[in-house]
Design a protein around this motif. Structure first.
Motif, PDB file in Angstrom:
ATOM      1  N   PRO A   1     -25.407 -73.498  30.923  1.00  0.00           N
ATOM      2  CA  PRO A   1     -24.987 -73.555  32.329  1.00  0.00           C
ATOM      3  C   PRO A   1     -25.745 -74.665  33.062  1.00  0.00           C
ATOM      4  O   PRO A   1     -26.959 -74.780  32.917  1.00  0.00           O
ATOM      5  N   TRP A   2     -24.994 -75.424  33.826  1.00  0.00           N
ATOM      6  CA  TRP A   2     -25.540 -76.657  34.399  1.00  0.00           C
ATOM      7  C   TRP A   2     -25.001 -76.820  35.817  1.00  0.00           C
ATOM      8  O   TRP A   2     -23.828 -76.574  36.071  1.00  0.00           O
TER       9      TRP A   2
ATOM     10  N   HIS B   1     -25.161 -79.551  39.244  1.00  0.00           N
ATOM     11  CA  HIS B   1     -25.595 -80.713  40.020  1.00  0.00           C
ATOM     12  C   HIS B   1     -25.164 -80.472  41.456  1.00  0.00           C
ATOM     13  O   HIS B   1     -24.003 -80.180  41.716  1.00  0.00           O
TER      14      HIS B   1
ATOM     15  N   VAL C   1     -32.478 -75.895  44.985  1.00  0.00           N
ATOM     16  CA  VAL C   1     -31.378 -75.265  44.256  1.00  0.00           C
ATOM     17  C   VAL C   1     -31.951 -74.361  43.160  1.00  0.00           C
ATOM     18  O   VAL C   1     -31.508 -73.217  42.986  1.00  0.00           O
TER      19      VAL C   1
ATOM     20  N   GLY D   1     -33.252 -71.176  44.667  1.00  0.00           N
ATOM     21  CA  GLY D   1     -32.186 -70.249  45.033  1.00  0.00           C
ATOM     22  C   GLY D   1     -31.637 -69.521  43.819  1.00  0.00           C
ATOM     23  O   GLY D   1     -31.338 -68.317  43.882  1.00  0.00           O
ATOM     24  N   ILE D   2     -31.505 -70.238  42.718  1.00  0.00           N
ATOM     25  CA  ILE D   2     -30.995 -69.614  41.491  1.00  0.00           C
ATOM     26  C   ILE D   2     -31.967 -68.540  41.018  1.00  0.00           C
ATOM     27  O   ILE D   2     -31.568 -67.422  40.686  1.00  0.00           O
TER      28      ILE D   2
ATOM     29  N   ALA E   1     -31.892 -65.559  43.317  1.00  0.00           N
ATOM     30  CA  ALA E   1     -30.628 -64.818  43.190  1.00  0.00           C
ATOM     31  C   ALA E   1     -30.604 -63.999  41.903  1.00  0.00           C
ATOM     32  O   ALA E   1     -30.178 -62.838  41.911  1.00  0.00           O
TER      33      ALA E   1
ATOM     34  N   LEU F   1     -30.077 -60.059  41.689  1.00  0.00           N
ATOM     35  CA  LEU F   1     -28.925 -59.503  40.972  1.00  0.00           C
ATOM     36  C   LEU F   1     -29.342 -58.734  39.717  1.00  0.00           C
ATOM     37  O   LEU F   1     -28.494 -58.198  39.005  1.00  0.00           O
TER      38      LEU F   1
ATOM     39  N   ARG G   1     -30.566 -60.016  37.010  1.00  0.00           N
ATOM     40  CA  ARG G   1     -30.165 -60.749  35.806  1.00  0.00           C
ATOM     41  C   ARG G   1     -31.214 -61.765  35.360  1.00  0.00           C
ATOM     42  O   ARG G   1     -30.952 -62.599  34.503  1.00  0.00           O
TER      43      ARG G   1
ATOM     44  N   GLY H   1     -27.702 -72.940  45.239  1.00  0.00           N
ATOM     45  CA  GLY H   1     -28.121 -72.447  43.929  1.00  0.00           C
ATOM     46  C   GLY H   1     -27.869 -70.956  43.780  1.00  0.00           C
ATOM     47  O   GLY H   1     -27.331 -70.492  42.771  1.00  0.00           O
ATOM     48  N   ALA H   2     -28.227 -70.196  44.811  1.00  0.00           N
ATOM     49  CA  ALA H   2     -28.072 -68.739  44.756  1.00  0.00           C
ATOM     50  C   ALA H   2     -26.603 -68.350  44.638  1.00  0.00           C
ATOM     51  O   ALA H   2     -26.233 -67.474  43.855  1.00  0.00           O
TER      52      ALA H   2
ATOM     53  N   ALA I   1     -24.289 -70.073  43.365  1.00  0.00           N
ATOM     54  CA  ALA I   1     -23.755 -70.502  42.067  1.00  0.00           C
ATOM     55  C   ALA I   1     -23.966 -69.461  40.972  1.00  0.00           C
ATOM     56  O   ALA I   1     -23.273 -69.482  39.955  1.00  0.00           O
ATOM     57  N   VAL I   2     -24.930 -68.568  41.153  1.00  0.00           N
ATOM     58  CA  VAL I   2     -25.099 -67.500  40.161  1.00  0.00           C
ATOM     59  C   VAL I   2     -24.491 -66.182  40.646  1.00  0.00           C
ATOM     60  O   VAL I   2     -24.661 -65.147  40.010  1.00  0.00           O
ATOM     61  N   GLY I   3     -23.797 -66.236  41.776  1.00  0.00           N
ATOM     62  CA  GLY I   3     -23.035 -65.066  42.205  1.00  0.00           C
ATOM     63  C   GLY I   3     -23.671 -64.232  43.297  1.00  0.00           C
ATOM     64  O   GLY I   3     -23.277 -63.089  43.515  1.00  0.00           O
ATOM     65  N   ALA I   4     -24.644 -64.799  43.991  1.00  0.00           N
ATOM     66  CA  ALA I   4     -25.321 -64.047  45.053  1.00  0.00           C
ATOM     67  C   ALA I   4     -24.547 -64.149  46.365  1.00  0.00           C
ATOM     68  O   ALA I   4     -23.903 -65.153  46.642  1.00  0.00           O
TER      69      ALA I   4
ATOM     70  N   ILE J   1     -19.468 -68.226  37.625  1.00  0.00           N
ATOM     71  CA  ILE J   1     -20.903 -68.253  37.922  1.00  0.00           C
ATOM     72  C   ILE J   1     -21.646 -68.997  36.823  1.00  0.00           C
ATOM     73  O   ILE J   1     -21.125 -69.178  35.717  1.00  0.00           O
ATOM     74  N   LEU J   2     -22.860 -69.416  37.144  1.00  0.00           N
ATOM     75  CA  LEU J   2     -23.752 -69.986  36.122  1.00  0.00           C
ATOM     76  C   LEU J   2     -24.332 -68.826  35.328  1.00  0.00           C
ATOM     77  O   LEU J   2     -24.998 -67.957  35.898  1.00  0.00           O
ATOM     78  N   ASP J   3     -24.059 -68.822  34.025  1.00  0.00           N
ATOM     79  CA  ASP J   3     -24.502 -67.701  33.188  1.00  0.00           C
ATOM     80  C   ASP J   3     -24.754 -68.210  31.767  1.00  0.00           C
ATOM     81  O   ASP J   3     -23.837 -68.760  31.144  1.00  0.00           O
ATOM     82  N   PRO J   4     -25.974 -68.045  31.264  1.00  0.00           N
ATOM     83  CA  PRO J   4     -26.271 -68.537  29.907  1.00  0.00           C
ATOM     84  C   PRO J   4     -25.335 -67.961  28.836  1.00  0.00           C
ATOM     85  O   PRO J   4     -25.120 -68.600  27.808  1.00  0.00           O
TER      86      PRO J   4
ATOM     87  N   PRO K   1     -21.600 -70.538  29.333  1.00  0.00           N
ATOM     88  CA  PRO K   1     -22.030 -71.748  30.053  1.00  0.00           C
ATOM     89  C   PRO K   1     -20.881 -72.501  30.730  1.00  0.00           C
ATOM     90  O   PRO K   1     -19.846 -72.722  30.113  1.00  0.00           O
ATOM     91  N   LYS K   2     -21.082 -72.847  31.977  1.00  0.00           N
ATOM     92  CA  LYS K   2     -20.124 -73.665  32.722  1.00  0.00           C
ATOM     93  C   LYS K   2     -20.885 -74.755  33.465  1.00  0.00           C
ATOM     94  O   LYS K   2     -22.065 -74.581  33.778  1.00  0.00           O
ATOM     95  N   SER K   3     -20.201 -75.849  33.714  1.00  0.00           N
ATOM     96  CA  SER K   3     -20.809 -76.949  34.464  1.00  0.00           C
ATOM     97  C   SER K   3     -20.306 -76.946  35.899  1.00  0.00           C
ATOM     98  O   SER K   3     -19.101 -76.893  36.135  1.00  0.00           O
ATOM     99  N   PHE K   4     -21.230 -77.012  36.852  1.00  0.00           N
ATOM    100  CA  PHE K   4     -20.897 -77.018  38.285  1.00  0.00           C
ATOM    101  C   PHE K   4     -21.336 -78.360  38.887  1.00  0.00           C
ATOM    102  O   PHE K   4     -22.452 -78.805  38.644  1.00  0.00           O
ATOM    103  N   GLY K   5     -20.489 -78.940  39.690  1.00  0.00           N
ATOM    104  CA  GLY K   5     -20.897 -80.152  40.414  1.00  0.00           C
ATOM    105  C   GLY K   5     -20.673 -81.420  39.618  1.00  0.00           C
ATOM    106  O   GLY K   5     -21.510 -82.312  39.598  1.00  0.00           O
TER     107      GLY K   5
END
Lengths: 295, 407
Positions: free
Chosen positions: A59-60, A62, A71, A74-75, A78, A82, A84, B79-80, B82-85, B210-213, B216-220
């Protein structure tokens, strides 16, 4: 291990001999799959993410140039909220521009707050994505497109900012310098940084063939020369104290490093250029003395 | 159209609290995962109240981040989210301006962040008092903007904002705009959001991506000329969806709480009005008092309240103004070099290419916190009536008051 090699896949648009591609690969080899990567704007981001393609098998994200630290904060917050978070490491990977210049405030905030993140600076010593402009990572005497030598200039007039120690001063439990010329050392340090709870920092020296002016087959060689001349000392700091130093038995003169790159070529041609080279040698000598590199 | 409907049986539930507290309380009932906070007057009371709630464990699992700047306040929420918060922040003026770049980024990446903007003037000269230049200047960022008339509406809109933002066909951030001091610091009777009602109204946030190991998905990603237009186009499509969603959500909120503040727009003595005043925010309260006086005298003056500035409710405005004989926009911002407020410009543009030929004039009032009193509104109405009577517009857009001694 083979899967780990593929966390950053081939097919991206990095130049031949690209330092970012090597560095990012080493970072992922050290961190593993349980990661979320935050990648501020720069060469690495551009060359790996042209929509609808991506080179990332982790997961990436930008967002912007100067907000990597925030950022990542925040991750991390979060994931905790959550439920997780687990062992997932949030890893920022930025260049010297996004890390040392425009994003230092955001990164400083993230470290001061103590988020469980790892941040890796891939330092190729100038703004390469925009065509080699001077950053605070640019070393003394280097010619860049905004610090050219001229009748009254020897190129960049300042030494590099000591970013690693700035991050250590935030109370980081683990910071280390690395070089893409020493893959095993870098992977080991990244792994250690990822396994350390809290904000950890890796600063990786990363020669750029196009920006620095050397053949794309020489990336590793140039990287090793920086370490062998003691211009780039490899060390680790835990809780603010230097705990490990990579020794350099017989340091080479800095000329060997400088003359191999176009960005320093003017120092060998200009009148009194040798005095600038002396200043650079003094920096190496200070590193030898301070870190006890040759003892 | 109805206005500020309060279920009479709920009046017993009213408590007198500061506007900032009412908003903070509403945020609490939305069960946010991450709140980012940076102090700036007159917003600070909101994040102070929230910090107390978090410190007392009143928002279970909520992470409260004391960031080092507003730029990081919004970036941390990127960022928050992006992981579903579910995320929240509040800011104003210079803080909002510091966020500017990241505002566009948050909208472009389709993160349903909700943020209260406590409206304040912008520097220079530095001024901490109320006008609406700050949020108006972020008009094109891709955020939905709702303007609250009173503290009850500002609080209630927090819950509605999440429901609008998190709709899978919208997925855009929302600014709830409330006037600095006039609303943020005033103590008024309000009904605090009930947790059970909030839970019934607002389901948990479950984003598709969401970003999740584990997946995996790419955002931005980099959007080159071959695809960039389509990314922007899809935001515009989401704004279109939001036009209906804002109306629907207001109705749903009314069903559950009994409270209604209007949808995209609202009217006050609008249906038969010859002279229609148009505005947003807390000015409306003063304007309604003045209009009441005119109505008692039998004069057909009414008000069009704009709640949603983005998306701009063009169709609703056209319909609402279809029988107006003259329109006067009163607002607390100016587009420098155009000598009028943004709402006036947009309102005129909404009426272009229609059969509505009613003359329209605009007034810039209350900049930097200068009081707008009932007599100012009366003066504006009288001048508007003069234009209607004479058929001649001396000045399409005017400052209500300019003191010669400072020029």
């Amino acid at each position: 291990m083979s899967e780990r090699f593929n966390l950053l896949t081939p097919g991206h648009s990095g130049c031949a001999g690209c330092c970012d591609a090597l560095a990012a690969k080493y970072v992922l080899m050290g961190v593993g799959e349980d990661v979320i990567v935050v990648n501020p704007t720069g060469c690495l981001e551009v060359m790996t993410s042209p929509f609808p393609n991506t080179a990332w098998n982790v997961p990436w994200i930008h967002s912007l140039f100067e907000n990597g630290g925030a950022v990542a904060s925040g991750i991390e917050a979060a994931l905790k909220s959550l439920g997780r978070k687990g062992n997932t490491k949030i890893v920022g990977i930025g260049g010297d521009g996004s890390t040392m210049d425009i994003g230092i405030g955001s990164l400083s905030g993230a470290f001061e707050r103590g988020h469980d993140i790892l941040y890796v600076c891939i330092d190729n010593e100038a703004y390469m994505n925009t065509g080699n402009q001077r950053s605070s990572g640019t070393p003394l005497g280097a010619s860049t497109s905004t610090s050219p030598p001229g009748s009254v200039s020897y190129g960049n007039p300042t030494h590099k900012k000591d970013m690693t120690r700035i991050m250590a001063a935030h109370g980081s439990p683990y910071v280390a310098t690395t070089s893409i010329g020493y893959a095993n050392d870098m992977i080991r340090k990244v792994k250690k940084a990822a396994e350390t709870v809290g904000p950890t920092y890796i600063h990786s020296h990363a020669p750029c063939p196009t920006g620095w002016g050397f053949d794309s087959s020489k990336t590793i060689e140039i990287a090793k020369l920086a370490v062998e001349t003691c211009l780039w000392p490899l060390y680790e700091m835990e809780d603010g104290e230097v705990t490990q130093v990579r020794k350099v038995k017989d340091p080479k003169p800095v000329e060997e490093y400088l003359k191999a790159q176009k960005r320093f070529r003017h120092l060998f041609k200009m009148e009194d250029g040798d005095k600038e080279i002396e200043k650079i040698q003094k920096q190496a000598d200070r590193n030898i003395e301070y870190y006890g590199l040759n003892k | 159209m109805s206005t500020n409907t309060v279920n009479p049986k709920d009046k017993s539930k009213m408590v007198v609290v500061e506007g900032s507290y009412a908003t903070a309380h509403a945020v609490k009932t939305a069960r946010p995962n991450v709140i980012s906070a940076y102090p700036i007057t007159p917003q600070t009371h909101i994040v102070e109240e929230l910090s107390k709630m978090v410190a007392n464990g009143e928002i279970p699992g909520c992470e409260y981040i004391n960031v080092e700047a507003e730029f990081s306040a919004i970036s941390a929420l990127v960022g928050a989210s992006a992981v579903g918060a579910r995320t929240y922040s509040a800011t104003t003026s210079q803080g909002l301006f510091l966020m500017h770049e990241a505002l566009f980024n948050a909208a472009g990446m389709r993160f349903p962040i909700v943020m209260t903007v406590v409206n304040r003037a912008v520097s220079a000269p530095i001024n901490i008092w109320n006008d609406q230049q700050d949020s108006i200047s972020q008009r094109d960022a891709g955020w939905i903007q709702i303007y609250a008339e009173d503290t009850q509406e500002a609080a209630d809109m927090v819950l509605q904002a999440y429901k609008i933002a998190e709709d899978k066909d919208v997925m855009l951030p929302v600014m709830v705009c409330m006037d600095g001091f006039i609303l943020s610091h005033v103590y008024e009777p309000v009904i605090l959001m009930d947790q059970k009602e909030a839970d019934e109204f607002l389901p948990p946030y479950k984003p598709e991506n969401i970003l999740d190991p584990k997946n995996p998905k790419s955002f931005g990603a980099l959007g080159d000329p071959s695809c960039y237009t389509e990314f922007r186009y899809s935001i515009e499509q989401a704004m279109d969806v939001a036009l209906q969603k804002i109306e629907d959500v207001a109705e749903e909120f009314k069903q559950i709480t009994g409270r209604y503040h209007g949808g995209l727009i609202d009217g006050y003595h609008l249906e038969d009005a010859d002279v229609v005043l148009v505005s947003f925010g807390s000015l409306l309260g003063t304007m309604k008092d003045v209009v009441d006086d005119y109505r008692m005298r039998g004069e057909k003056v009414g008000i069009l309240k704009i709640r949603s500035f983005r998306p701009f409710p063009v169709e609703a405005i056209r319909k609402a103004l279809s029988s107006a004989k003259i329109i006067c926009v009163i607002e607390k911002n100016i587009s420098l070099g155009r000598k009028e407020g943004a709402l006036f410009t947009e309102l005129k543009s909404a009426l272009y290419n229609t059969e509505n030929t009613a003359p329209a004039i605009g007034y810039i009032v209350g900049l930097g916190g200068r009081d707008v009193l009932p007599r100012h509104i009366e003066e504006i109405i009288e001048r508007t009536k003069t234009v209607l009577e004479t058929g001649s517009i001396d000045s399409e857009s005017s400052f209500n008051e300019v003191k010669e001694e400072f020029l």
